[in-house]
Design an enzyme around this catalytic site. Sequence first.
Site, PDB file in Angstrom:
ATOM      1  CB  CYS A 186      -4.585  16.389   6.769  1.00  0.00           C
ATOM      2  SG  CYS A 186      -6.300  15.455   6.264  1.00  0.00           S
ATOM      3  CB  CYS A 230      -9.167   6.258   9.327  1.00  0.00           C
ATOM      4  SG  CYS A 230      -8.378   6.715   7.853  1.00  0.00           S
ATOM      5  N   GLY A 269       0.765  -1.208  -0.017  1.00  0.00           N
ATOM      6  CA  GLY A 269      -0.064  -0.038  -0.043  1.00  0.00           C
ATOM      7  C   GLY A 269       0.686   1.313   0.051  1.00  0.00           C
TER       8      GLY A 269
END
Length: 427
Positions: free
Chosen positions: A353, A159, A10
Amino acid sequence: MAEIVIMGAGLGGVIMAYEMKDQMRPEDRLTVVTRDPIYHFVPSNPWVAVGWRTRESVEIDLAPTFSRRGINFKPIPVSGVDPEAKRVDLEDGSSLNYDYLVIATGPELAFDEIEGFGPQGFTESICHIEHAEKAQVDFEEFCKKPGPIITGAVQGASCYGPAYEFTFILETELRRRKIRDRVPMTFVTSEPYIGHIGLDGVGDTKGLLESELREKHIKWMTSSRVKCVESGKMTVEEIAEDGSIKKTHELPFAYSMMIPAFRGIKPLRGIDGLVNPRGFVIVDKHQQNPKYPEVFAVGVCVAIPPMGPTPVPCGVPKTGFMIESMVTATARNIGEILRGRTPRFQGTWNAVCLADFGDTGVAFVAQPQIPPRNVNWSASGRWVHAAKIGFEKYFLRKMRKGESEPFYESAALNMLGIGKLKNIIQD
């Protein structure tokens, strides 16, 4: 010669392979083993789930990319790990011996911990590309007969950003289809307050996200625990500060996407000294396991304690920028060991982010990600939506080329190249 094995391909595993290749000696050999030969850019999954992206547009065939870099590739699922024997067993009956192992598997999604939960039950997921594709198909059916929507993150989730992203992207798409007025929306989260995001907030994420929810007429419930899910009904318990049940709600829905809790993958769970009871890999400040120093770990599979007690369990997110810093430290530390030196590099664990909300968004910078912080900044605006699109294109282009620069840092600086934020990131 040293045999270096990376488990997982990933985000953490792929950039780990690229950076490890640069730190190895010419005689060393690097092998990546994973269950999926195709890399998918997970941050694009919310867009896939509403039809704004296709699977093909956000995936990369890893075999030719790794081949160009001289990286061995085995797209075979791992069946077990024996850290005493320094061996990784594969489901086809073969095995790989290693001198150094980097675990970058990501998590297992714990849908089974709640009755009726997940893609095999009655709710959607955007944690995997296949889930996002199913969510898109089900969303198209929903639009033919609109009704209530529930989104959010359940107890133990770690998350939260994608839960907020998908909520607002969904709301944007409903407005574009001119059916928003027929869709009551509720955001249900285990967070103690809106904008906690597992980090006790960053800057004014509480105010920014509450304001967005109010402006979009989305109700919310915090400190909430999902008890069970049935067809068209979710039973949710509001939890008081002392852990008691304050109130139980039966919420109707015609469509729901909830982020699940994570745990370590099955081949790792129960290995004493390697993982914690939840199956996450125990590492020190150098990303190295204390009991088995030949084993390192990066990414979501790493054990990080929660920020502190909350009425409902909230995990700590491992964002891309944070994962990248783990990767760089790990590659350099293994490089040091290969040359007879002591590991000395530590990840910065900073966070940059971009949360896209469909036509606007929220950005934040946390340095370090876990408080107390030197930088604690957040902002919102339409520029975030544009930056997230640019970030996706930049990141995928670099990944396809097999380049080993710090993806998240370079992308952040390119896409967020406004003076103030650029100075914050580079400081």
